[in-house]
Design a protein around this motif. Structure first.
Motif, PDB file in Angstrom:
ATOM      1  N   UNK A  52      55.659  12.218 -72.761  1.00 32.66           N
ATOM      2  CA  UNK A  52      55.496  10.772 -72.553  1.00 32.66           C
ATOM      3  C   UNK A  52      56.000   9.938 -73.731  1.00 32.66           C
ATOM      4  N   UNK A  53      56.778  10.579 -74.648  1.00 27.57           N
ATOM      5  CA  UNK A  53      57.252   9.791 -75.792  1.00 27.57           C
ATOM      6  C   UNK A  53      58.078   8.613 -75.286  1.00 27.57           C
ATOM      7  N   UNK A  54      57.968   7.474 -75.967  1.00 29.32           N
ATOM      8  CA  UNK A  54      58.697   6.299 -75.477  1.00 29.32           C
ATOM      9  C   UNK A  54      60.203   6.533 -75.514  1.00 29.32           C
ATOM     10  N   UNK A  58      63.448  -0.230 -71.070  1.00 28.70           N
ATOM     11  CA  UNK A  58      64.358  -0.741 -70.045  1.00 28.70           C
ATOM     12  C   UNK A  58      64.411  -2.261 -70.162  1.00 28.70           C
ATOM     13  N   UNK A  59      65.552  -2.783 -69.885  1.00 32.46           N
ATOM     14  CA  UNK A  59      65.703  -4.239 -69.972  1.00 32.46           C
ATOM     15  C   UNK A  59      65.012  -4.855 -68.766  1.00 32.46           C
ATOM     16  N   UNK A  60      64.004  -5.701 -69.015  1.00 35.63           N
ATOM     17  CA  UNK A  60      63.292  -6.271 -67.872  1.00 35.63           C
ATOM     18  C   UNK A  60      64.239  -7.065 -66.968  1.00 35.63           C
ATOM     19  N   UNK A  61      64.068  -6.876 -65.688  1.00 34.66           N
ATOM     20  CA  UNK A  61      64.910  -7.609 -64.748  1.00 34.66           C
ATOM     21  C   UNK A  61      64.467  -9.074 -64.717  1.00 34.66           C
ATOM     22  N   UNK A  62      65.418  -9.949 -64.580  1.00 35.97           N
ATOM     23  CA  UNK A  62      65.108 -11.383 -64.535  1.00 35.97           C
ATOM     24  C   UNK A  62      65.284 -11.874 -63.111  1.00 35.97           C
ATOM     25  N   UNK A  63      64.294 -12.590 -62.638  1.00 32.69           N
ATOM     26  CA  UNK A  63      64.361 -13.084 -61.265  1.00 32.69           C
ATOM     27  C   UNK A  63      64.544 -14.601 -61.302  1.00 32.69           C
ATOM     28  N   UNK A 134      56.131 -10.888 -80.281  1.00 31.22           N
ATOM     29  CA  UNK A 134      56.695  -9.591 -80.677  1.00 31.22           C
ATOM     30  C   UNK A 134      55.816  -8.932 -81.738  1.00 31.22           C
ATOM     31  N   UNK A 137      52.517  -7.682 -80.224  1.00 33.42           N
ATOM     32  CA  UNK A 137      52.718  -6.467 -79.419  1.00 33.42           C
ATOM     33  C   UNK A 137      52.907  -5.275 -80.340  1.00 33.42           C
TER      34      UNK A 137
ATOM     35  N   UNK B  60      53.575   1.883 -75.070  1.00 34.70           N
ATOM     36  CA  UNK B  60      54.966   2.283 -74.856  1.00 34.70           C
ATOM     37  C   UNK B  60      55.126   3.698 -74.350  1.00 34.70           C
ATOM     38  N   UNK B  72      58.920  -3.194 -63.753  1.00 38.85           N
ATOM     39  CA  UNK B  72      60.272  -3.559 -64.196  1.00 38.85           C
ATOM     40  C   UNK B  72      60.403  -3.637 -65.711  1.00 38.85           C
ATOM     41  N   UNK B 126      58.893 -12.725 -64.916  1.00 43.17           N
ATOM     42  CA  UNK B 126      60.161 -12.317 -64.332  1.00 43.17           C
ATOM     43  C   UNK B 126      61.100 -13.511 -64.197  1.00 43.17           C
TER      44      UNK B 126
END
Lengths: 312, 467
Positions: A52-54, A58-63, A134, A137, B60, B72, B126
């Motif tokens: 489960x190592x990071x 993924x680049x978050x999808x933008x809606x 950032x 987090x 993570x 996502x 999103x």
């Protein structure tokens, strides 16, 4: 094709006995547990920590939401048509004469440059608010490298934290880093509380002398926004309009819960006093007290929203 | 109709619905996930695994890939909500993990009290306006409780006469009659118009409790009421629980006393357990130990189905006009066959299919109310790996694990898992108790979560739409 079917009943077969065919009770005898192995076995290890190592996030999808599309369309229409219009106008002016052309180009270029620098400041202001997220987090997930980088950036922008920079560079754990930042953050929070008290006094006074409740709201809103920006700059943030809106949004939930108690306090104050004169006076005073208390609370939640360490 | 009968309840529902709507509009969703399951279905282990893996995902770690996919890549942080003014104990995930990782390891003991925990999931938006609006949060409210208490839920809609007659009918059926023989003989021997004599009531309640315990522990039955008589909770047994079913024709002081205690007990459970925690929830995970029920025999299997249907009938799934008006109702329900690691991978689909048949009635009721349902096979903590065993010279799919009782490695052939409720011939092999396996090697701090099977798929189905 064999007609053999696996037995229906469950059963336990010790490992060492399994490969060799040996007399087994018939399946119809039902399940049974046979344990013959003498040595205790080690616990199973699925190498879960490694599994489960990071990986690279993924680049978050933008809606594009409905409102987003509408705003984007308006911006494109407004900006694009204005640019085309300006270009045509400059070309027309050059057709009239070189001097008119250069003068028009200079005016357009100056305007665009000012507009661009304004937008750039807004984006940078917003980026500083995102940097707080950032940093939080990174502290929450225990990511020392990112937390350290964000703490250094923060220390460079806050006068009180500047002397901490060497210690931040040497910090060996996220906990150590958090402990280093804590005293400075406490100082900043105390200063934010002082700013809140000043704003509270001012709004109390303004509410008492203002001629209409509508004006109260305007004064309170203006003073509230100013307070949020003051507290943000205390924490090294220089929010523009967009950054201020983002900060105000974060304080919205807390402010909403405070508002519910305000209604109750106000109603109770009014219900207790039946004398008309007293009621008038106490009503205004209660409104002023509520406004003042909101300012104090606003200062607190704004300071919490600007902290680079997660709350709690 | 309950809303019409209880206007204050309706007002509270409306306030609750408005609060949830307001929170959703400002990006601060709050979701109550009701984890319902009969006793020994694995609720505590499920909650421990869910919390440990979600917290690790917030750091993570890729512990829940299916959930990550529906999110996502926007999940940023997961943290427990700091304790407020709650009067309930907090679910101690760290203590449960430490016990599972210890040497020798220990599975959580039988749950004897309520405990709660809230998790806050912080997510990027999103929308293209995300930068302006900032992050949003989803707060998950979770509750652990003794599974026996859930069986009191169907009692809320019955009076003493209905409850006693249904309970006695069940007790006189099949193997229960033998386990309850002493109690049944006791009530048969009572004279008509027996007085409310303390020693008589105590003896009847004790015999009734013993018969319930025998049905639960020896026969694997689950539909046993009242739940607090089996698991009284931290305060222990109180006189409120000293009641038992009497035949319809019973009269006199004893019959009046047990009927009064029944009514008071039901009211207490309604006020202290169901109203605060089960009246309103948005998502539900129904945990069922299908394998345990299958191995306990035909009657226990049918009893489990009956208990699940009775609980589902007593829960509010929404869909009525009052529910639509107040904005209260369940939107997603996941039916889960737990302990799926006790069967090899190729049999897990059969396990889920069998669960589908077992919960056909509750699933139908939820679907009818407009709820999205799904069926899963899951292991909260994976304790085995797939292997091949040889039976009568033939290879069969089995699982291998380390037994908890003697730390020996053993292969288990769990039998054939039928795709639908088994035919009579299936039950010929009789009662089988699946041995307990040791949990695998775990990090006591839970930094990387715990190995599981299918937890991510379940969470994606239950809360994926709000991420």
């Amino acid at each position: 094709m064999s007609d053999w079917q696996p037995p229906r009943g469950p059963r336990i077969i010790p490992e060492e006995e399994a490969p060799a065919p040996m007399p087994e009770p018939p399946p119809s005898a039902g399940p049974k547990v046979i344990i013959e192995e003498d040595r205790p076995a080690p616990r199973l290890d699925f190498q879960w920590e490694q599994a489960v190592v990071p990986v690279a996030p993924t680049r978050p999808s933008v809606r594009w939401s409905g409102i987003g599309r509408a705003i984007g369309g308006l911006a494109l229409l407004g900006g694009g048509l204005a640019a085309l219009d300006a270009a045509n106008f400059v070309a027309d002016q050059f057709a009239r004469g070189a001097m008119q052309g250069w003068a028009t180009l200079g005016v357009v270029a100056g305007g665009v440059a000012l507009l661009g620098s304004g937008l750039w400041r807004e984006v940078r202001g917003l980026a500083t608010i995102r940097a707080v997220d950032r940093a939080r987090a990174a502290f929450a997930r225990g990511d020392l490298a990112v937390a350290k980088a964000e703490a250094l950036r923060w220390a460079a922008s806050v006068q009180e934290a500047a002397p901490l920079q060497p210690a931040i560079r040497d910090a060996r754990s996220v906990e150590e880093l958090a402990a280093l930042l804590q005293p400075t953050l406490a100082t900043l929070e105390a200063r934010a509380a002082a700013m809140g008290r000043t704003a509270a006094m001012q709004s109390f006074a303004m509410t008492a002398i203002s001629p209409s409740p509508g004006l109260d709201v305007l004064v309170f809103a203006w003073r509230g926004v100013r307070l949020v920006r003051q507290v943000a700059s205390l924490h090294g943030l220089r929010p523009g309009l967009a950054g201020t809106v983002a900060l105000l949004r974060r304080t919205l939930l807390d402010a909403a819960t405070v508002a519910a108690t305000d209604v109750a306090v106000d109603a109770a104050a009014r219900a207790l006093l039946s004398n008309r004169l007293l009621e008038q006076f106490a009503g205004e005073a209660a409104a002023g007290a509520v406004a003042a208390r909101r300012m104090l609370r606003l200062a607190k939640v704004a300071a919490e929203a600007c902290r680079i360490l997660p709350p709690g | 109709m309950s809303g019409l009968l209880d206007p204050f309840g309706l007002l509270r529902d409306a306030a609750y619905g408005a609060e949830r709507l307001g929170r959703s509009l400002i990006g601060q969703d709050r979701i109550r996930l009701a984890v319902t399951g009969l006793t020994r279905a694995g609720k505590t282990v499920f909650l421990t695994s869910l919390l440990a893996n979600l917290l690790a995902a917030g750091r993570g770690r890729r512990t829940l890939p299916a959930l990550e996919e529906v999110a996502g890549g926007r999940l940023r942080v997961v943290r427990p909500v700091p304790a407020g003014l709650e009067g309930l104990p907090r679910f101690d995930v760290a203590a449960h993990l430490a016990a599972l990782a210890a040497d020798p390891p220990a599975w959580p003991a039988r749950t004897e009290d309520l405990s709660t925990l809230e998790l806050e999931l912080e997510l990027d938006r999103q929308s293209v306006l995300a930068g302006l609006l900032g992050t949003r949060t989803v707060t998950l409210e979770l509750l652990d409780y003794p599974g026996e208490w859930l069986l009191d839920l169907p009692m809320l809609a019955e009076d003493y006469a209905q409850w006693a007659s249904a309970t006695l009918a069940r007790m006189r059926r099949g193997p229960r009659a033998e386990a309850s023989a002493e109690f049944l003989a006791f009530i048969e021997s009572l004279p008509p118009g027996a007085p409310a004599e303390e020693s008589l009531v105590r003896r009847g309640a004790a015999l009734y409790r013993d018969s319930l315990r025998a049905c639960r522990d020896r026969l694997g039955f689950r539909f046993l009421q009242p739940g607090r008589l089996l698991n009284p909770g931290p305060r222990g047994e109180t006189p409120l629980m000293w009641f038992f079913p009497l035949p319809q024709d019973a009269r006199g002081g004893l019959a009046t006393l047990v009927a009064e205690r029944h009514a008071a007990y039901v009211e207490t459970q309604r006020r202290e357990f169901f109203e605060p925690y089960f009246r309103r929830f948005e998502r539900q995970a129904v945990l069922v130990d299908v394998l345990g029920a299958l191995h306990a025999g035909k009657e226990a299997f049918e009893d489990t189905a009956e208990a699940l249907a009775a609980i589902a009938n007593a829960l509010r799934y929404g869909g009525g006009w009052l529910d639509r008006l107040t904005g209260v109702g369940v939107s997603r329900v996941g039916f889960v066959a737990t302990k799926a690691d006790h069967v090899p991978a190729r049999q897990r689909d059969a396990l889920a299919a069998l669960l589908g048949h077992l919960v056909a009635a509750p699933q139908g009721r939820a679907t009818h109310a407009g709820v999205t349902t799904s069926v899963h096979a899951l292991a909260s903590i994976r304790c085995t790996e797939d292997d091949v065993a040889t039976l009568e010279g033939r290879p069969v799919a089995a699982v291998r694990g380390v037994l908890l009782s003697n730390r020996r490695s053993a292969k288990v052939y769990p039998g054939e898992i039928p795709l639908r409720p088994p035919e009579p011939g299936f039950w010929a092999h009789g009662f089988f108790e699946m041995p307990e396996f040791q949990p695998p090697r775990l990090d006591a701090a839970g930094g990387a979560g715990v190995p599981h099977l299918g937890l991510d798929t379940l969470l994606a189905a239950l809360i994926g739409d709000v991420l």
